[in-house]
Motif scaffolding. Sequence first.
Motif, mmCIF file in Angstrom:
data_model
loop_
_atom_site.group_PDB
_atom_site.id
_atom_site.type_symbol
_atom_site.label_atom_id
_atom_site.label_comp_id
_atom_site.label_asym_id
_atom_site.label_seq_id
_atom_site.Cartn_x
_atom_site.Cartn_y
_atom_site.Cartn_z
ATOM 1 N N HIS A 8 10.698 -22.581 35.954
ATOM 2 C CA HIS A 8 10.937 -23.333 37.192
ATOM 3 C C HIS A 8 11.620 -22.402 38.184
ATOM 4 C CE1 HIS A 8 10.514 -26.592 34.300
ATOM 5 N NE2 HIS A 8 10.395 -27.460 35.302
ATOM 6 N N PHE A 9 11.197 -22.463 39.419
ATOM 7 C CA PHE A 9 11.932 -21.715 40.441
ATOM 8 C C PHE A 9 11.879 -22.449 41.769
ATOM 9 C CE2 PHE A 9 12.685 -18.778 43.853
ATOM 10 C CZ PHE A 9 13.812 -18.105 43.399
ATOM 11 N N ARG A 10 13.032 -22.543 42.389
ATOM 12 C CA ARG A 10 13.072 -23.112 43.750
ATOM 13 C C ARG A 10 14.114 -22.357 44.567
ATOM 14 N NH1 ARG A 10 15.634 -28.432 41.443
ATOM 15 N NH2 ARG A 10 17.821 -27.902 41.562
ATOM 16 N N TYR A 11 13.822 -22.202 45.859
ATOM 17 C CA TYR A 11 14.771 -21.525 46.751
ATOM 18 C C TYR A 11 15.881 -22.483 47.176
ATOM 19 C CZ TYR A 11 11.891 -17.357 47.057
ATOM 20 O OH TYR A 11 11.211 -16.208 46.751
ATOM 21 N N ASP A 12 15.474 -23.738 47.413
ATOM 22 C CA ASP A 12 16.456 -24.788 47.676
ATOM 23 C C ASP A 12 15.847 -26.102 47.200
ATOM 24 O OD1 ASP A 12 14.801 -25.767 49.847
ATOM 25 O OD2 ASP A 12 15.573 -24.087 51.023
ATOM 26 N N ASN A 19 7.092 -25.056 38.930
ATOM 27 C CA ASN A 19 7.634 -26.230 38.243
ATOM 28 C C ASN A 19 7.057 -26.305 36.831
ATOM 29 O OD1 ASN A 19 9.153 -28.464 38.021
ATOM 30 N ND2 ASN A 19 7.971 -29.757 39.424
ATOM 31 N N GLY A 20 7.626 -25.551 35.931
ATOM 32 C CA GLY A 20 7.171 -25.590 34.532
ATOM 33 C C GLY A 20 5.987 -24.695 34.237
ATOM 34 N N LEU A 21 5.938 -23.521 34.838
ATOM 35 C CA LEU A 21 4.801 -22.599 34.653
ATOM 36 C C LEU A 21 4.826 -21.960 33.262
ATOM 37 C CD1 LEU A 21 2.485 -21.120 36.334
ATOM 38 C CD2 LEU A 21 4.153 -19.294 36.606
ATOM 39 N N SER A 42 4.757 -13.267 45.308
ATOM 40 C CA SER A 42 5.887 -12.327 45.430
ATOM 41 C C SER A 42 7.108 -12.865 44.685
ATOM 42 C CB SER A 42 6.244 -12.115 46.903
ATOM 43 O OG SER A 42 5.124 -11.635 47.591
ATOM 44 N N THR A 43 7.304 -14.178 44.741
ATOM 45 C CA THR A 43 8.434 -14.789 44.028
ATOM 46 C C THR A 43 8.294 -14.568 42.531
ATOM 47 O OG1 THR A 43 8.558 -16.458 45.752
ATOM 48 C CG2 THR A 43 9.651 -16.982 43.687
ATOM 49 N N LEU A 44 7.060 -14.676 42.044
ATOM 50 C CA LEU A 44 6.806 -14.444 40.619
ATOM 51 C C LEU A 44 7.164 -13.003 40.259
ATOM 52 C CD1 LEU A 44 5.607 -15.759 38.052
ATOM 53 C CD2 LEU A 44 3.401 -14.826 38.708
ATOM 54 N N THR A 55 15.274 -20.885 38.124
ATOM 55 C CA THR A 55 16.126 -22.073 38.225
ATOM 56 C C THR A 55 16.247 -22.709 36.840
ATOM 57 O OG1 THR A 55 15.112 -22.369 40.384
ATOM 58 C CG2 THR A 55 16.479 -24.175 39.588
ATOM 59 N N ASN A 56 15.155 -22.639 36.098
ATOM 60 C CA ASN A 56 15.123 -23.193 34.745
ATOM 61 C C ASN A 56 14.030 -22.499 33.957
ATOM 62 O OD1 ASN A 56 16.185 -25.010 32.906
ATOM 63 N ND2 ASN A 56 16.153 -26.662 34.434
ATOM 64 N N GLY A 57 14.073 -22.638 32.650
ATOM 65 C CA GLY A 57 13.032 -22.025 31.830
ATOM 66 C C GLY A 57 13.382 -20.602 31.460
ATOM 67 N N HIS A 58 12.400 -19.887 30.945
ATOM 68 C CA HIS A 58 12.688 -18.566 30.393
ATOM 69 C C HIS A 58 11.619 -17.551 30.784
ATOM 70 C CE1 HIS A 58 14.256 -15.631 27.633
ATOM 71 N NE2 HIS A 58 13.059 -15.497 27.096
ATOM 72 N N ILE A 59 12.061 -16.368 31.125
ATOM 73 C CA ILE A 59 11.143 -15.244 31.347
ATOM 74 C C ILE A 59 11.565 -14.123 30.418
ATOM 75 C CG2 ILE A 59 10.206 -13.556 32.956
ATOM 76 C CD1 ILE A 59 10.879 -15.198 35.235
ATOM 77 N N SER A 60 10.590 -13.488 29.833
ATOM 78 C CA SER A 60 10.870 -12.296 29.032
ATOM 79 C C SER A 60 9.984 -11.163 29.558
ATOM 80 C CB SER A 60 10.565 -12.595 27.567
ATOM 81 O OG SER A 60 10.505 -11.384 26.857
#
Lengths: 286, 316
Positions: A8-12, A19-21, A42-44, A55-60
């Motif tokens: 999950h990612f949001r700027y505001d 949202n749950g990618l 670009s955000t990714l 904002t939430n979730g996990h990236i490796s």
Amino acid sequence: MIQLQNFHFRYDRKKVVFNGLQLSFHPGFIYGLLGKNGTGKSTLFKNICGLLKPTNGHISTLGFTPFDRNPGMLRDVFLLPEEFHVPPIRIQDWARTMAPLYPRFDYVLFENLLKEFEIPTDNEMSAMSLGQKKKCLISFSLATNTRILLMDEPTNGLDILSKTQFKQIIRKLNLEGDRCIIISTHQVKDIEDLVNRITVIDSGNILFDENTESISAKLSFESGSQVPDGALFSEPSSRGFDFILAKGSSHGRQPDMELLYKLIMTNPAVVHSVFNPQTTSHERHL
Amino acid sequence: MNAIFDSGRFFLLLKNRIVENKRKYLLYFAFMAALAVVLLILFFSFSHGFLQYSYYFTPDLKEQIFDRNDHWEDFQEVAFWVGLLISGGLFASSAFVNFQNQGEGIFYINKPGSTFEKWLVEFTIHVVLFSLLFIGLFYLLAIPSNAIINSLAQADFDKLLNGRTDYLDKSFGDPTTRRFHPEIIRHSVFLLEGKEKFNGSALFPFFFLWTYIVFGFVMFGAILFNRFAFFKTCLLAFGLFLVLLVLPFTEEMIIPSGWSYSFGSPIAYQNNNSGNGGGIVRLDENRVYWGSLVFSILVFVWIHACTFFTLKNKRV
């Protein structure tokens, strides 16, 4: 190599980008990351290399949590951003102090690429044109030999000849098994016959994620004076019509990424049914 | 490979940072040196003229001459601290200037080094190396300036002696007026010889600590704000100053009721309660000194830690 789970990612509060990618990038591929402007490409990238924090979730990324900005990860990831800045020094001076930070940096490759782009190494970086700066950074990024190379709109600002040079250089790359390149663009033509996997994102979701081999096996890109029945997508062209048919026919052209992209954006359900027939039949039962 | 600090990587980052910004750094120091030269010329013109004036019209030459002697060393001292604070503060604001431009910020964060190493590189350049260069530049200008102002004073003094022989005879006979001897008017270089004002002073560590606290605050602002960072940092500092001014954190919070500072001194307290005779209690000066020093060191560590953690959590 790169794994995003429930990302999950949001700027505001209002600007939610992902949202749950769920998404993975694997070694040995050159990815074409496609999507409209503002879809989060670009955000990714920024999340993958630790410039932003989910904002939430996990990236490796290479087994690291990117936002920790571990030097072990940073020396194996290079992001060529769309907007960039170069210092007011000569290319060779800059490379001399930057290159040692990347353990697999290839000086010979760097010089060869600069030669190919016709950029003298004693040029002052900030005095060069936008295209020259970009070519210099493309050369540097490729010479770093990082396991992950993220290129955000690399062909923006390049003239037609330079775009061709860029394609030739990428094609010549001997991509070792442990490396992957992700090229983000909205100019699909620029990466045609360059990438071997296409990922399309829209509104923070993955619309499409397939190998080019799989695309060739399942879709046929053809032209004709009339659009045949069963065409998944068609549009007028100088040849009459360009269209896509399901299942490859023997006389089909090379996959036309622009046509495919338009099909994905206009009718994602059809594409989904072609590439995931089992899921679709299951969904039908439901 | 150490994920927090590796000396080899640190020196690579430091070299890279200096090479990338060498033109900016050189311009800054050239500007600083030029400004210092202009200030010195102005000071020479002013002080020389003033001495001439005292020779012709002032009846009590003794005090005037010794005032002049102090002026030059005071000027050096003020120039050193104010120069270090202002030029260093401005220089510190360029520490994380990368974040004013997104592309630059991306390259900066993505350089293969730990956040601690990147912070330490900026601290080394903008605090340690800057201070060394500033002190070097100060010597470079103060030594010849001192020679010039001594020769000017000597020339004036020669004129003074020649013109007032009656005064000369009298002064040599009296040991209390030997200060008039030309050797006594010779000025010293503040850093080299003015020990009572510099490293011999009890305030010496405070000057440095609070100067570096200001540098740390400016560097913190440079990371925190993406645009007009220095301007916004100044506003923030002004806001903090107002808060500290308005907050009744002094007397009401520290001093018990019925007590107040004795003549505004922070270490002497006056009991205003008539029943206790209104006595004055003085705190142990030694304890106050060390307490203040520890407090200043803690603020120094805290502000630079804030800078580090803001950098660690910086999103680009």
